[in-house]
Scaffold this active site. Structure first.
Site, PDB file in Angstrom:
ATOM      1  N   ILE A  44       0.872  -1.179   0.000  1.00 55.75           N
ATOM      2  CA  ILE A  44       0.000   0.000   0.000  1.00 55.75           C
ATOM      3  C   ILE A  44       0.909   1.228   0.000  1.00 55.75           C
ATOM      4  CG2 ILE A  44      -1.824   1.239   1.233  1.00 55.75           C
ATOM      5  CD1 ILE A  44      -2.464  -1.512   2.631  1.00 55.75           C
ATOM      6  N   GLU A  45       0.945   1.900  -1.152  1.00 56.26           N
ATOM      7  CA  GLU A  45       1.891   3.014  -1.295  1.00 56.26           C
ATOM      8  C   GLU A  45       1.248   4.339  -0.886  1.00 56.26           C
ATOM      9  OE1 GLU A  45       3.493   2.568  -5.284  1.00 56.26           O
ATOM     10  OE2 GLU A  45       4.747   0.914  -4.571  1.00 56.26           O
ATOM     11  N   GLU A  56       4.164  -7.851   2.988  1.00 54.03           N
ATOM     12  CA  GLU A  56       4.458  -8.727   4.116  1.00 54.03           C
ATOM     13  C   GLU A  56       4.023  -8.098   5.429  1.00 54.03           C
ATOM     14  OE1 GLU A  56       6.373  -7.702   1.698  1.00 54.03           O
ATOM     15  OE2 GLU A  56       7.934  -9.125   1.158  1.00 54.03           O
TER      16      GLU A  56
HETATM   17  N1  THU Z   1       7.581  -4.277  -1.717  1.00 58.24           N
HETATM   18  C1  THU Z   1       6.820  -5.182  -1.015  1.00 58.24           C
HETATM   19  O1  THU Z   1       5.630  -4.971  -0.782  1.00 58.24           O
HETATM   20  N2  THU Z   1       7.431  -6.307  -0.581  1.00 58.24           N
HETATM   21  C2  THU Z   1       8.695  -6.674  -0.908  1.00 58.24           C
HETATM   22  O2  THU Z   1       9.096  -7.762  -0.553  1.00 58.24           O
HETATM   23  C3  THU Z   1       9.534  -5.770  -1.693  1.00 58.24           C
HETATM   24  C4  THU Z   1       8.989  -4.433  -1.970  1.00 58.24           C
HETATM   25  C5  THU Z   1       6.890  -3.108  -2.264  1.00 58.24           C
HETATM   26  C6  THU Z   1       7.156  -1.782  -1.613  1.00 58.24           C
HETATM   27  C7  THU Z   1       6.774  -0.831  -2.729  1.00 58.24           C
HETATM   28  O3  THU Z   1       5.379  -0.636  -2.706  1.00 58.24           O
HETATM   29  C8  THU Z   1       7.130  -1.588  -3.997  1.00 58.24           C
HETATM   30  O4  THU Z   1       7.248  -2.941  -3.623  1.00 58.24           O
HETATM   31  C9  THU Z   1       8.411  -1.122  -4.662  1.00 58.24           C
HETATM   32  O5  THU Z   1       9.438  -1.042  -3.736  1.00 58.24           O
END
Ligand code: THU
Length: 131
Positions: A44-45, A56
């Site tokens: 969720i950005e 995770e």
């Molecule tokens: N991200 C994850 O959700 N889990 C990971 O294991 C690696 C990175 C997400 C964070 C961000 O929303 C996007 O991937 C790019 O970094």
């Protein structure tokens, strides 16, 4: 009992829930608790970037907030041919609750790579240092 394949399917199923307007990099997770309950998560950005939550940690926080504190396996899916491994922050958060966690990475071909959290976070910092 959730099979490895079912856990992976749940992680893959979360890719469509990811809120990723900035990176366009969806990640899905499925976290199995010691009683068999499975919590899912997606990334969720945020326009502020640093508030972004990884898939995770979304799954872990959903589980812990509902009283589940012990985990056995996590499946992590990304839409990449390369296996996408959890970031350092997520490794640390997972270790707090599940130092013996089994980690299953799923790529966009449905292939899997099985690791342990100990392999991903050797010499991790934990609560024993604070005793
Ligand atoms: N991200 C994850 O959700 N889990 C990971 O294991 C690696 C990175 C997400 C964070 C961000 O929303 C996007 O991937 C790019 O970094």
């Amino acid at each position: 009992m959730t099979t490895k394949q079912e856990l992976c399917q749940k992680a893959v199923g979360m890719l469509k829930m990811a809120y990723v307007p900035y990176s366009h990099f969806p990640v899905g997770a499925a976290l199995e608790c010691d009683d068999g309950t499975v919590y899912t998560g997606c990334n969720i950005e945020n326009a502020g970037y640093t508030p972004t939550n990884c898939a995770e940690r979304t799954a872990v926080f959903k589980a812990v907030s509902e009283g589940h504190l012990k985990f056995t396996r996590i499946a992590i899916a990304a839409d990449t041919e390369r296996f996408t491994a959890p970031c350092g922050v997520c490794r640390q958060v997972l270790q707090e609750f599940a130092p013996e966690l089994e980690v299953i990475l799923v790529n966009n071909k449905g292939e899997t790579l099985e690791l342990t959290l100990k392999e991903l976070l050797p010499y991790g910092f934990d609560r024993s240092y604070l005793d």
